[in-house]
Design an enzyme around this catalytic site. Structure first.
Site, short mmCIF file in Angstrom:
data_model
loop_
_atom_site.label_atom_id
_atom_site.label_comp_id
_atom_site.label_asym_id
_atom_site.label_seq_id
_atom_site.Cartn_x
_atom_site.Cartn_y
_atom_site.Cartn_z
CB CYS A 159 -0.52 0.19 1.63
SG CYS A 159 -0.15 -0.17 3.08
CG HIS A 293 -4.27 0.70 4.33
ND1 HIS A 293 -3.20 -0.17 3.22
CD2 HIS A 293 -5.15 1.04 3.66
CE1 HIS A 293 -3.96 -0.09 2.53
NE2 HIS A 293 -5.12 0.85 2.57
CG ASN A 313 -8.37 1.43 -0.07
OD1 ASN A 313 -6.77 0.98 0.02
ND2 ASN A 313 -8.95 1.44 0.59
#
Length: 352
Positions: A159, A293, A313
């Site tokens: 990520c 994250h 995302n």
């Protein structure tokens, strides 16, 4: 191979289905189920099969399918109970609906860190937008053409690379007028201070792009695994940045002032079940501020009196609002909803 009727009997004998006949007003196309689907084991199995087809799910054995069905059923009941609470958001049957929360956390969130001790320390005086106090009521960098399509990191803890690349794509568009899809895989392979699919740093990945530039994703495509760095073997020009800076922590005004000028790399706590199963609306938790994250802030706005930040995302377009989440701002917590104001960075290119 077992038939669906035999699966139904196995599950029916092994579990006791608790029927929830709530009056959820959620649209089927929003949450992915109707109240009728909760009335029998047969309807649940039909729903599971259609969900599997939609999300291209294939299981190795009948035992695995039964196990995944049981998790799917439990998640569905959690979704339905949550959706009855008149929240500002909906949960739904996204691609993570067959994962327990522990499984989800192990695969999709984990180690991310804001600082690397070998790099320069940044203080608030270095903040480019410290004098910005008059910014628009809303901005959406997608509408301005500075955001590439939603991508999918897969079962790789990369990520951090997706967040960094999205900000570089954004500033490159803002400065040069060219929107290019850049290579997350190059960062996964070549940022030697980060850990590939096991997590990484915002700072070192931005520093890598400043030092070396980064190829397009067409030249260096994403593979969801870490390999030997092949950047020197790849042809074609690279996109570079001049450097990067940090947004002062825990300050919404500074955060919005920066975001009004460009997309930001941010960290959030995303390991909770509501975040996992988020479908639409303005998300206000529950979530904490233990950052696990990396995402990209690409705008902010207001809907029905609710102020929010738009985050991009890296879990594909079937999660959330086509891959995005609206995250509540003005939460009463200086760290922001899910800790969104704690660790934010932005690249700069040709200006400071």
């Amino acid at each position: 191979m077992a038939t669906m009727s035999s699966i139904s009997k196995i599950i029916f004998l092994a579990t006791c289905l608790i029927i929830h006949m709530g009056l959820s007003s959620a649209d089927f196309y929003t949450v992915g189920y109707s109240q009728d689907d909760l009335t029998s084991i047969e309807r649940l199995i039909q729903l599971f099969d259609s969900w599997m087809l939609k999300h291209n799910k294939i299981y190795e054995s009948i035992d695995e399918k039964i196990y995944r069905f049981e998790i799917f059923r439990d998640n569905l009941m959690y979704i339905d109970e949550t959706n009855k609470k008149n929240n500002s958001y909906w949960l739904g049957l996204n691609g993570f609906a067959d994962l327990s929360n522990d499984e989800f956390k192990k695969k999709y969130v984990g180690f991310v860190a804001e600082d690397f001790t070998g790099l320069e320390h940044f203080d608030n005086e270095d903040f480019t937008y410290k004098h910005v106090t008059n910014y628009p009521q809303s901005i959406d960098w997608r509408a301005k053409g500075a955001v590439t399509p939603v991508k999918n990191q897969g079962a790789c803890g990369s990520c951090w690379a997706f967040s960094t690349i999205a900000t570089v794509e954004g500033i490159n568009k803002i400065v040069t007028g060219n929107l290019l899809e850049l290579s997350e895989q190059e960062l996964v392979d070549c940022d030697k201070h980060s850990y590939g699919c096991k997590g990484g740093y915002q700072t070192t990945s931005l520093q890598y792009v400043a030092n070396n530039g980064v190829h397009t994703s067409k030249v260096y495509p994403y593979q969801a695994k870490q390999y030997k760095c092949r950047a020197t073997d790849k042809p074609g020009p690279k996109v570079k940045i001049t450097g990067y800076k940090r947004v002062p922590s825990n300050c919404e005004t500074s955060f919005l002032g920066a975001l009004a000028n460009q997309p930001l790399s941010v960290l959030v706590e995303a390991g909770g079940k509501p975040f996992q199963l988020y479908k639409s609306g303005v998300f206000d938790g529950p979530c904490g501020t233990k950052l696990d994250h990396a995402v990209t802030a690409v705008g902010y706005g207001t809907s029905d009196g609710k102020n929010y930040i738009i985050i991009k995302n890296s879990w594909g377009p079937n999660w959330g609002e086509k891959g995005y989440m609206r995250l509540k701002r003005q939460s009463g917590n200086s760290q922001g909803t899910c800790g969104v104001y704690k660790s934010s960075y932005y690249p700069f290119k040709g200006f400071a």
